[in-house]
Write an enzyme that holds these catalytic residues in place. Structure first.
Site, PDB file in Angstrom:
ATOM      1  N   HIS A 119      18.456 -36.417  -9.671  1.00  0.00           N
ATOM      2  CA  HIS A 119      17.970 -37.299  -8.501  1.00  0.00           C
ATOM      3  C   HIS A 119      16.198 -37.006  -8.422  1.00  0.00           C
ATOM      4  O   HIS A 119      15.806 -37.015  -7.382  1.00  0.00           O
ATOM      5  CB  HIS A 119      18.549 -36.629  -7.326  1.00  0.00           C
ATOM      6  CG  HIS A 119      20.049 -36.946  -7.194  1.00  0.00           C
ATOM      7  ND1 HIS A 119      20.510 -38.197  -6.755  1.00  0.00           N
ATOM      8  CD2 HIS A 119      21.079 -36.142  -7.090  1.00  0.00           C
ATOM      9  CE1 HIS A 119      21.738 -38.100  -6.849  1.00  0.00           C
ATOM     10  NE2 HIS A 119      22.107 -36.939  -7.302  1.00  0.00           N
ATOM     11  N   LYS A 152       6.307  -4.026  -4.788  1.00  0.00           N
ATOM     12  CA  LYS A 152       7.583  -3.870  -4.600  1.00  0.00           C
ATOM     13  C   LYS A 152       8.334  -4.101  -3.329  1.00  0.00           C
ATOM     14  O   LYS A 152       9.345  -4.453  -3.307  1.00  0.00           O
ATOM     15  CB  LYS A 152       7.665  -2.307  -5.165  1.00  0.00           C
ATOM     16  CG  LYS A 152       9.337  -1.865  -5.126  1.00  0.00           C
ATOM     17  CD  LYS A 152      10.087  -2.650  -6.222  1.00  0.00           C
ATOM     18  CE  LYS A 152      11.427  -2.385  -6.413  1.00  0.00           C
ATOM     19  NZ  LYS A 152      12.114  -3.103  -7.141  1.00  0.00           N
ATOM     20  N   CYS A 178       0.737  -0.998   0.045  1.00  0.00           N
ATOM     21  CA  CYS A 178       0.163   0.023   0.127  1.00  0.00           C
ATOM     22  C   CYS A 178       0.820   1.556   0.044  1.00  0.00           C
ATOM     23  O   CYS A 178       2.027   1.261   0.532  1.00  0.00           O
ATOM     24  CB  CYS A 178      -0.878   0.256   1.279  1.00  0.00           C
ATOM     25  SG  CYS A 178      -1.950  -1.397   1.510  1.00  0.00           S
ATOM     26  N   LYS A 211      13.171 -14.120 -11.926  1.00  0.00           N
ATOM     27  CA  LYS A 211      12.873 -13.097 -12.856  1.00  0.00           C
ATOM     28  C   LYS A 211      11.821 -13.574 -13.737  1.00  0.00           C
ATOM     29  O   LYS A 211      10.947 -12.708 -13.926  1.00  0.00           O
ATOM     30  CB  LYS A 211      14.020 -12.705 -13.580  1.00  0.00           C
ATOM     31  CG  LYS A 211      15.162 -11.886 -12.980  1.00  0.00           C
ATOM     32  CD  LYS A 211      14.818 -10.273 -12.494  1.00  0.00           C
ATOM     33  CE  LYS A 211      13.934 -10.343 -11.527  1.00  0.00           C
ATOM     34  NZ  LYS A 211      14.412 -10.342  -9.975  1.00  0.00           N
ATOM     35  N   GLU A 251       8.302 -14.216 -12.276  1.00  0.00           N
ATOM     36  CA  GLU A 251       7.595 -12.944 -11.770  1.00  0.00           C
ATOM     37  C   GLU A 251       7.137 -12.125 -12.653  1.00  0.00           C
ATOM     38  O   GLU A 251       5.799 -11.737 -12.718  1.00  0.00           O
ATOM     39  CB  GLU A 251       8.654 -11.946 -11.153  1.00  0.00           C
ATOM     40  CG  GLU A 251       9.288 -12.204  -9.851  1.00  0.00           C
ATOM     41  CD  GLU A 251      10.034 -11.129  -9.264  1.00  0.00           C
ATOM     42  OE1 GLU A 251      11.339 -10.920  -9.999  1.00  0.00           O
ATOM     43  OE2 GLU A 251       9.769 -10.452  -8.544  1.00  0.00           O
ATOM     44  N   GLU A 258      17.890 -16.829  -9.506  1.00  0.00           N
ATOM     45  CA  GLU A 258      17.576 -15.486  -9.600  1.00  0.00           C
ATOM     46  C   GLU A 258      16.992 -15.411 -11.097  1.00  0.00           C
ATOM     47  O   GLU A 258      15.979 -14.761 -11.111  1.00  0.00           O
ATOM     48  CB  GLU A 258      18.729 -14.443  -9.745  1.00  0.00           C
ATOM     49  CG  GLU A 258      18.377 -13.121  -9.680  1.00  0.00           C
ATOM     50  CD  GLU A 258      17.188 -12.463  -8.988  1.00  0.00           C
ATOM     51  OE1 GLU A 258      16.897 -13.109  -7.934  1.00  0.00           O
ATOM     52  OE2 GLU A 258      16.767 -11.277  -9.246  1.00  0.00           O
ATOM     53  N   ARG A 317       4.566   0.149  -6.586  1.00  0.00           N
ATOM     54  CA  ARG A 317       4.719  -0.589  -5.435  1.00  0.00           C
ATOM     55  C   ARG A 317       3.757  -1.647  -5.286  1.00  0.00           C
ATOM     56  O   ARG A 317       3.700  -2.539  -4.685  1.00  0.00           O
ATOM     57  CB  ARG A 317       4.374   0.348  -4.218  1.00  0.00           C
ATOM     58  CG  ARG A 317       5.634   1.304  -4.010  1.00  0.00           C
ATOM     59  CD  ARG A 317       5.221   2.011  -2.810  1.00  0.00           C
ATOM     60  NE  ARG A 317       5.115   1.539  -1.560  1.00  0.00           N
ATOM     61  CZ  ARG A 317       5.934   1.171  -0.759  1.00  0.00           C
ATOM     62  NH1 ARG A 317       7.217   1.781  -0.926  1.00  0.00           N
ATOM     63  NH2 ARG A 317       5.958   0.601   0.291  1.00  0.00           N
ATOM     64  N   ASN A 351      -1.369   1.871   6.405  1.00  0.00           N
ATOM     65  CA  ASN A 351      -0.481   0.977   5.607  1.00  0.00           C
ATOM     66  C   ASN A 351      -0.315   0.002   6.994  1.00  0.00           C
ATOM     67  O   ASN A 351       0.060   0.374   8.024  1.00  0.00           O
ATOM     68  CB  ASN A 351       0.784   1.555   5.071  1.00  0.00           C
ATOM     69  CG  ASN A 351       0.655   2.067   3.848  1.00  0.00           C
ATOM     70  OD1 ASN A 351      -0.680   2.084   3.191  1.00  0.00           O
ATOM     71  ND2 ASN A 351       1.637   2.353   3.272  1.00  0.00           N
ATOM     72  N   GLY A 352      -0.061  -1.425   6.705  1.00  0.00           N
ATOM     73  CA  GLY A 352       0.011  -2.229   7.803  1.00  0.00           C
ATOM     74  C   GLY A 352      -1.153  -3.341   7.974  1.00  0.00           C
ATOM     75  O   GLY A 352      -2.021  -3.400   7.272  1.00  0.00           O
ATOM     76  N   TRP A 359      -3.270  -2.563  -1.391  1.00  0.00           N
ATOM     77  CA  TRP A 359      -2.861  -3.937  -1.935  1.00  0.00           C
ATOM     78  C   TRP A 359      -3.838  -4.673  -0.696  1.00  0.00           C
ATOM     79  O   TRP A 359      -3.418  -4.930   0.389  1.00  0.00           O
ATOM     80  CB  TRP A 359      -1.538  -4.068  -1.622  1.00  0.00           C
ATOM     81  CG  TRP A 359      -0.879  -5.311  -2.542  1.00  0.00           C
ATOM     82  CD1 TRP A 359      -0.636  -5.461  -3.920  1.00  0.00           C
ATOM     83  CD2 TRP A 359      -0.680  -6.742  -1.794  1.00  0.00           C
ATOM     84  NE1 TRP A 359      -0.023  -6.762  -3.901  1.00  0.00           N
ATOM     85  CE2 TRP A 359      -0.100  -7.521  -2.705  1.00  0.00           C
ATOM     86  CE3 TRP A 359      -0.869  -7.124  -0.582  1.00  0.00           C
ATOM     87  CZ2 TRP A 359       0.148  -8.750  -2.657  1.00  0.00           C
ATOM     88  CZ3 TRP A 359      -0.354  -8.391  -0.170  1.00  0.00           C
ATOM     89  CH2 TRP A 359       0.087  -9.097  -1.107  1.00  0.00           C
TER      90      TRP A 359
END
Ligand code: AGP
Length: 612
Positions: free
Chosen positions: A507, A607, A2, A488, A491, A484, A27, A102-103, A76
């Site tokens: 394996h 973000k 948020c 990427k 995402e 990584e 964000r 926010n929170g 969000w």
């Protein structure tokens, strides 16, 4: 996640709020809203599910509201689905108090039940509405705004950054903070609050960071801050030197592409000020030589891509300082009852400096007596303030949700700290030290050289952007790079991927390899090249197409095994990941582009992740 913006000043608030929210769009959010107090004391609110452009059209770009004090929010969703009614700002049922938050409020259910028993009528499913209703309840009883704010925050449990309006005070904006970032902005034309400095860069560079428990009263001509007991606090002012244009696309199609291209410059900015007279030195570094010589363990804690930096760091730092390094996902570390004490150094890596899991891991480590060194990109962020020492990555603002230049600069800082520590502990030969310093200086130019070969990567992306699943394999640092690279891809392109230690494939996972499956084989580490080539042959035998990533001198060997080869310049092994990551970022970018994905704002992602 948020975002919050607030303003009290001499200009119309709504346009400033909408502009600030636009700068926070990166964000991640699913709804947005603003509230502005009219000069007559009416709380004017518009909020809506969806993108900011919907809110802009609903408010005629803010022109429907007259008033110079207001709050804005991008949400969000956590409690309650994304919807108009669950969007912020939230109001008390008498329309006296408006709140953005926010929170997460942990005890919202019991407060809600109490307020309902007192006759309050709720309209949303959110935890935030209880803050507005509770404050209004106290305010109506006592008619004392400051007392109502303090009573409210003393009764809520959880994390919050709050922006509050009361219709009886048309020129006052109130802010409060606990465990969620909030900063104050100062200018001649008014004062601001924001959850993220990028919202304010257009209006001011002068900010102060609110601390936990603080409450601020913001007016056109002054900001007054009080501590948790109501005593006045003098805030230190900071100057933000980020360039406004750094947070704009400047002609690039996406922030992610711009930030990939900015990596050589970000690397240079991060390296150059830390090398003086041929030696690594960190400005005002407070971890003494004596302390650093006393540590017997290093634990790296981080999430997501920052964790992947830690995975590379395990290999590179162990090599440099001959000490066991463990890497832990911050969300696991905090509940693992870690075996650490005052002789363990914890390295916390975070671009945003606000990731709650990483913050809680730091707090857990501090309870065990360990010191915290953080590697962070955002100055004044919460993780910085809870750490014993910080080394900043000097990447500038990173806007795309998928990190690129922050990842690269984190890698550089971690390696530079490793080289610094190796010299101090006497675990590196003088010649190697001198060579690494020279190679660090040369690294930005080598990164630029990698960025010149985008066409080849684009071509390979065009062949494989329709894959359902892509595998990344590698050994040692190349395994960490594959982690990584795979993240990427997932995402931003929504293609499933698996990143495996190449030797581990047989394996179990090799059963997933079939005709035409794409395997990205990362083999930059020359010492393990032959082993990786064997693994390439294993998957090729089972029908896979292989793109191999290696260094210039191993191109020929790789061409014999793989279908397609991408190379990067030679570098000492600890610096190779800084080069190897670039083609993997570009591949993910082009694949996502060809699939028509929303690259800078991928679905469901934010973000900075400020919830557990
Ligand atoms: C990476 O592209 C992601 N955005 C994500 O994994 C990120 O690295 C993670 O959430 C940690 O964030 P931080 O570095 O701000 O703590």
């Amino acid at each position: 996640m948020c975002g919050i913006v607030g303003y009290s000043g001499e200009q119309q608030a709504s346009e400033i709020l909408l502009d600030g929210l636009e700068r926070l769009e990166y964000r991640g959010y699913d709804s947005a809203g603003i509230a502005v107090i009219s000069p007559e004391g009416e709380l004017q609110i518009r909020k809506t599910k969806g993108r900011l452009k919907v809110l802009k059209s609903l408010t005629d770009n803010g022109r429907v509201f007259n008033g110079s004090t207001g709050i804005g929010h991008t949400r969000w969703a956590t409690h309650g689905e994304p919807s108009d009614v669950n969007s912020h700002p939230h109001l008390g049922d008498r329309n006296t108090i408006a709140v953005v938050h926010n929170g997460i409020i942990e005890n919202y259910a019991e407060i809600k039940e109490y307020l309902i028993s007192k006759g309050k009528v709720f309209s949303s499913e959110t935890d935030t509405e209880v803050i507005a209703q509770l404050m209004e309840y106290y305010y109506e009883k006592e008619r004392d705004l400051m007392a109502s704010v303090y009573k409210t925050i003393s009764n809520i449990k959880g994390a919050y950054a709050l922006g509050i309006l009361c219709r009886d005070y048309p020129d006052v904006l109130i802010a409060a903070r606990k465990d969620a970032p909030l900063l104050l902005g100062y200018s001649d034309k008014g004062h601001f609050i924001a959850s993220d400095v990028t919202a304010l860069l257009k209006y001011t560079r002068e900010v102060s960071y609110m601390d936990d428990g603080e409450v601020a009263f913001i007016r056109k001509d002054r900001i007054e801050v009080f501590d948790e007991f109501g005593a006045p606090v003098e805030k230190e002012h900071h100057y933000i030197d980020w360039d406004v244009s750094a947070a704009e696309k400047q002609g690039y199609p996406h922030f992610m592409f711009k930030e990939i291209m900015e990596q050589p410059e970000a690397a240079r900015s991060t390296i150059v000020p830390r090398i003086s007279s041929g030696r690594i030195a960190f400005e005002n570094f407070s971890l003494s030589d004596e302390y650093l010589k006393s540590i017997n363990k290093i634990v790296i804690v981080a999430c997501g891509s920052s964790y992947h930096v830690g995975m590379v760091g395990k290999y590179t730092l162990e090599r440099l300082i001959k000490m066991p390094i463990s890497v832990s996902l911050a969300s696991e570390f905090r509940y693992a009852d870690p075996l650490i004490d005052e002789n363990a150094l914890i390295i916390a890596i975070s671009q945003s400096g606000e990731t709650l899991d990483t913050m809680e891991a730091i707090r857990e480590a501090k309870r065990h007596g360990s010191k915290i060194l953080s590697i962070v990109n955002v100055k004044g962020s919460s993780i910085v303030r809870e750490s014993d020492e910080v080394i900043y990555t000097l990447a500038g603002p990173e806007i795309a949700v998928a990190t690129t230049k922050a990842y690269s600069t984190q890698l550089i800082v971690l390696n530079m700290f490793g080289i610094y520590l190796a010299e101090l502990l006497g675990t590196i030969e003088k010649e190697e030290y001198i060579q690494l310093i020279a190679e660090l200086r040369a690294l930005p130019d080598k990164m630029s050289a990698v960025l010149e070969d985008t066409e080849r990567i684009k071509l390979y992306a065009s062949r494989y952007f329709n894959q359902e699943s892509i595998f990344y394999i590698g050994r040692n640092i190349d395994y960490a790079l594959g982690l990584e690279g795979g993240l990427k891809l997932k995402e931003i392109s929504y293609i499933h991927s698996e990143s495996y230690a190449a030797g581990e494939l047989k394996h179990g996972t090799i059963s997933l390899i079939d005709n035409g499956t794409l395997v990205m084989a990362v083999g930059t580490y020359g010492k393990l090249l032959e082993k990786t080539i064997s693994n390439i042959l294993e998957v090729k035998t089972r029908g896979a197409d292989v793109i191999a990533l290696t260094t210039d001198s191993h191109r020929e060997a790789m061409e014999k095994a793989a279908d397609m080869v991408i190379t990067v310049p030679e570098a000492p092994v600890i610096l190779l990941p800084s080069l190897g990551i670039i083609p993997l970022q570009l591949f993910a970018y082009y694949v996502a582009l060809m699939r028509g994905c929303d690259i800078d704002k991928p679905r469901n992602l934010a973000k900075s992740v400020t919830v557990e």
